[in-house]
Design an enzyme around this catalytic site. Structure first.
Site, PDB file in Angstrom:
ATOM      1  N   THR A  92     -59.519 -48.168 -61.776  1.00 46.83           N
ATOM      2  CA  THR A  92     -59.215 -47.206 -62.843  1.00 46.83           C
ATOM      3  C   THR A  92     -57.747 -46.952 -62.735  1.00 46.83           C
ATOM      4  O   THR A  92     -57.229 -46.363 -61.710  1.00 46.83           O
ATOM      5  CB  THR A  92     -59.946 -45.780 -62.561  1.00 46.83           C
ATOM      6  OG1 THR A  92     -61.292 -46.208 -62.490  1.00 46.83           O
ATOM      7  CG2 THR A  92     -59.681 -44.860 -63.793  1.00 46.83           C
ATOM      8  N   LYS A 167     -62.573 -44.847 -70.683  1.00 53.71           N
ATOM      9  CA  LYS A 167     -62.946 -44.128 -69.462  1.00 53.71           C
ATOM     10  C   LYS A 167     -62.276 -42.876 -69.181  1.00 53.71           C
ATOM     11  O   LYS A 167     -62.827 -41.959 -68.954  1.00 53.71           O
ATOM     12  CB  LYS A 167     -62.715 -44.989 -68.181  1.00 53.71           C
ATOM     13  CG  LYS A 167     -62.577 -44.554 -66.991  1.00 53.71           C
ATOM     14  CD  LYS A 167     -63.244 -44.984 -65.818  1.00 53.71           C
ATOM     15  CE  LYS A 167     -63.314 -44.011 -64.611  1.00 53.71           C
ATOM     16  NZ  LYS A 167     -64.072 -44.363 -63.613  1.00 53.71           N
ATOM     17  N   LYS A 242     -57.749 -37.515 -60.340  1.00 53.67           N
ATOM     18  CA  LYS A 242     -56.953 -38.971 -60.745  1.00 53.67           C
ATOM     19  C   LYS A 242     -57.156 -39.101 -62.180  1.00 53.67           C
ATOM     20  O   LYS A 242     -56.034 -39.385 -62.922  1.00 53.67           O
ATOM     21  CB  LYS A 242     -57.283 -39.825 -59.880  1.00 53.67           C
ATOM     22  CG  LYS A 242     -56.872 -41.368 -60.168  1.00 53.67           C
ATOM     23  CD  LYS A 242     -57.472 -42.470 -59.410  1.00 53.67           C
ATOM     24  CE  LYS A 242     -56.765 -43.953 -60.024  1.00 53.67           C
ATOM     25  NZ  LYS A 242     -57.537 -44.948 -59.464  1.00 53.67           N
TER      26      LYS A 242
HETATM   27  P1  NAD Z   1     -60.916 -47.619 -51.851  1.00 53.35           P
HETATM   28  O1  NAD Z   1     -59.716 -47.044 -51.584  1.00 53.35           O
HETATM   29  O2  NAD Z   1     -62.312 -47.403 -50.993  1.00 53.35           O
HETATM   30  O3  NAD Z   1     -60.746 -48.952 -51.930  1.00 53.35           O
HETATM   31  C1  NAD Z   1     -59.608 -49.741 -52.443  1.00 53.35           C
HETATM   32  C2  NAD Z   1     -59.317 -51.118 -51.561  1.00 53.35           C
HETATM   33  O4  NAD Z   1     -58.085 -51.849 -51.839  1.00 53.35           O
HETATM   34  C3  NAD Z   1     -59.112 -50.545 -50.272  1.00 53.35           C
HETATM   35  O5  NAD Z   1     -59.922 -51.094 -49.147  1.00 53.35           O
HETATM   36  C4  NAD Z   1     -57.499 -51.184 -49.980  1.00 53.35           C
HETATM   37  O6  NAD Z   1     -57.458 -51.575 -48.573  1.00 53.35           O
HETATM   38  C5  NAD Z   1     -57.527 -52.157 -50.999  1.00 53.35           C
HETATM   39  N1  NAD Z   1     -56.278 -52.652 -51.347  1.00 53.35           N
HETATM   40  C6  NAD Z   1     -55.200 -52.218 -51.444  1.00 53.35           C
HETATM   41  N2  NAD Z   1     -54.142 -52.997 -51.665  1.00 53.35           N
HETATM   42  C7  NAD Z   1     -54.769 -54.358 -51.817  1.00 53.35           C
HETATM   43  C8  NAD Z   1     -54.325 -55.686 -52.031  1.00 53.35           C
HETATM   44  N3  NAD Z   1     -53.137 -55.909 -52.330  1.00 53.35           N
HETATM   45  N4  NAD Z   1     -55.121 -56.663 -52.252  1.00 53.35           N
HETATM   46  C9  NAD Z   1     -56.471 -56.499 -51.844  1.00 53.35           C
HETATM   47  N5  NAD Z   1     -56.846 -55.122 -51.674  1.00 53.35           N
HETATM   48  C10 NAD Z   1     -56.014 -54.180 -51.457  1.00 53.35           C
HETATM   49  O7  NAD Z   1     -61.191 -47.175 -53.369  1.00 53.35           O
HETATM   50  P2  NAD Z   1     -62.548 -47.198 -54.164  1.00 53.35           P
HETATM   51  O8  NAD Z   1     -63.270 -46.044 -54.099  1.00 53.35           O
HETATM   52  O9  NAD Z   1     -63.270 -48.501 -53.945  1.00 53.35           O
HETATM   53  O10 NAD Z   1     -61.773 -47.159 -55.508  1.00 53.35           O
HETATM   54  C11 NAD Z   1     -61.561 -48.391 -56.198  1.00 53.35           C
HETATM   55  C12 NAD Z   1     -61.243 -48.298 -57.700  1.00 53.35           C
HETATM   56  O11 NAD Z   1     -62.244 -47.735 -58.402  1.00 53.35           O
HETATM   57  C13 NAD Z   1     -60.062 -47.113 -57.946  1.00 53.35           C
HETATM   58  O12 NAD Z   1     -59.438 -47.275 -58.937  1.00 53.35           O
HETATM   59  C14 NAD Z   1     -60.995 -45.848 -58.356  1.00 53.35           C
HETATM   60  O13 NAD Z   1     -60.477 -44.758 -59.159  1.00 53.35           O
HETATM   61  C15 NAD Z   1     -62.151 -46.595 -59.033  1.00 53.35           C
HETATM   62  N6  NAD Z   1     -63.437 -45.873 -59.064  1.00 53.35           N
HETATM   63  C16 NAD Z   1     -63.891 -45.393 -58.036  1.00 53.35           C
HETATM   64  C17 NAD Z   1     -65.235 -44.684 -57.961  1.00 53.35           C
HETATM   65  C18 NAD Z   1     -65.777 -44.117 -56.672  1.00 53.35           C
HETATM   66  O14 NAD Z   1     -66.697 -43.300 -56.821  1.00 53.35           O
HETATM   67  N7  NAD Z   1     -65.189 -44.322 -55.494  1.00 53.35           N
HETATM   68  C19 NAD Z   1     -65.790 -44.660 -59.256  1.00 53.35           C
HETATM   69  C20 NAD Z   1     -65.393 -45.317 -60.320  1.00 53.35           C
HETATM   70  C21 NAD Z   1     -64.070 -45.691 -60.318  1.00 53.35           C
END
Ligand code: NAD
Length: 294
Positions: A92, A167, A242
């Site tokens: 997102t 979204k 966010k």
């Molecule tokens: P998270 O922080 O758990 O996971 C993100 C991952 O990306 C981390 O493990 C981090 O180490 C990794 N990362 C950072 N830089 C990187 C790179 N260069 N290469 C590879 N990996 C890298 O976050 P999340 O909860 O999994 O959310 C991810 C996305 O999904 C966000 O944009 C969030 O807004 C969206 N989202 C999350 C939810 C939720 O409920 N958690 C729901 C809908 C959307």
């Protein structure tokens, strides 16, 4: 050919696991050892750089924290990609960043879609996510089999950035409506109404909405709502904040006045500063009730 999956966190980890379960060879990368370790246990072949994942893949899926992460990574991997690669970003991020990322890929001769999700970690694990997709029709058609393996529903919303736009518009409705429902419970309480009486009327009248009937912010009327378990395990307030901020950034760029979206952003910023980012966003009712009776 393998799928490269970059970003194996709370969402990306279970999404990559579902691709493995569907028979895909998944090459994954995440700089966080814990995330990489969990993905390896789920059958992802973890490699030690984005380049190593992309080298053997025909599709790259990203699930990253922010637009800066996505753009930095695209600048690194687009030049390394095989011809006619499909770039599928599920993070997102800002509409403008999504468009810029897709443009990097398309300008190099690849296909690209933005495909943010709703459904949270529960939906990512169960493979029941909804994807909102932006990009050209050919790219959407190419992405469909992968979306199908990670989710239950996908809507092609329009050109590049349209998935992110859908979204954040949806989540702006959600943030505003949760505050409206919570204020109604605060006022109802002060006027001597029970939560159940207000729910029984509003849930079948014109105040009806998802924030009331599915994610009811007060314990009791909807037993499955996070309010009945200390607001744990729902959609985190920090993520709502966010998404509201992304909506405000897009509104500013587009020159559109979203007064309630702006106010909801301020209220969630105050709430997250007080309560932390972790509890379900419906917990804002607790602060609104305290403020109302102060
Ligand atoms: P998270 O922080 O758990 O996971 C993100 C991952 O990306 C981390 O493990 C981090 O180490 C990794 N990362 C950072 N830089 C990187 C790179 N260069 N290469 C590879 N990996 C890298 O976050 P999340 O909860 O999994 O959310 C991810 C996305 O999904 C966000 O944009 C969030 O807004 C969206 N989202 C999350 C939810 C939720 O409920 N958690 C729901 C809908 C959307």
């Amino acid at each position: 050919m393998a799928v490269a999956f970059l970003g194996l966190g709370n969402m990306g980890g279970p999404m990559a696991a579902n691709l493995v379960n569907a028979g895909e060879a998944v090459l994954g990368y995440d700089p966080a050892p814990e995330a990489a370790g969990m993905a390896a246990k789920a059958g992802v072949s973890v490699v030690d750089s984005p380049a190593a994942a992309v080298a053997e893949a025909q599709v790259v899926i990203t699930m990253l924290p922010s637009g800066k992460h996505v753009l930095d990574l695209y600048r690194e991997i687009v030049p390394l990609a095989r011809p006619d690669m499909l770039f599928l970003d599920c993070s997102t991020i800002e509409v403008a960043d999504a468009r810029a990322a897709a443009e990097l890929a398309v300008a190099a001769g690849h296909q690209a879609v933005d495909a943010p999700v709703s459904g949270g970690v529960v939906g990512a694990t169960a493979g029941t996510l909804t994807f909102m997709v932006g990009g050209r029709s050919e790219a959407f058609i190419a992405a469909e089999p992968y979306l199908h393996r990670m989710g239950a529903k996908f809507v092609h919303c329009g050109g590049s950035g349209a998935g992110q736009a859908a979204k954040i518009c949806n989540n702006m409705i959600l943030g505003v409506s949760m505050i409206a429902v919570s204020e109604a419970f605060a006022l109802g309480q002060a006027l001597g109404l029970t939560d159940q009486a207000l729910f029984d009327v509003a849930s079948t009248a014109s105040g009806q909405c998802w924030a009331l009937t599915t994610n009811c912010p007060v314990p009791g009327p909807v037993p499955a709502s996070p309010a009945n378990r200390g607001y744990e395990g729902g959609f985190a307030s920090g993520l709502m904040l966010k998404d509201l901020r992304l909506a405000q950034a897009a509104a500013e760029t587009a020159g559109v006045r979203t007064a309630l979206g702006e106010h909801a952003t301020d209220l969630y910023a105050e709430f997250v500063a007080e309560d932390g980012p972790g509890r379900d966003f419906s917990a804002i009712v607790t602060t609104l009730r305290e403020n109302g009776t102060a």
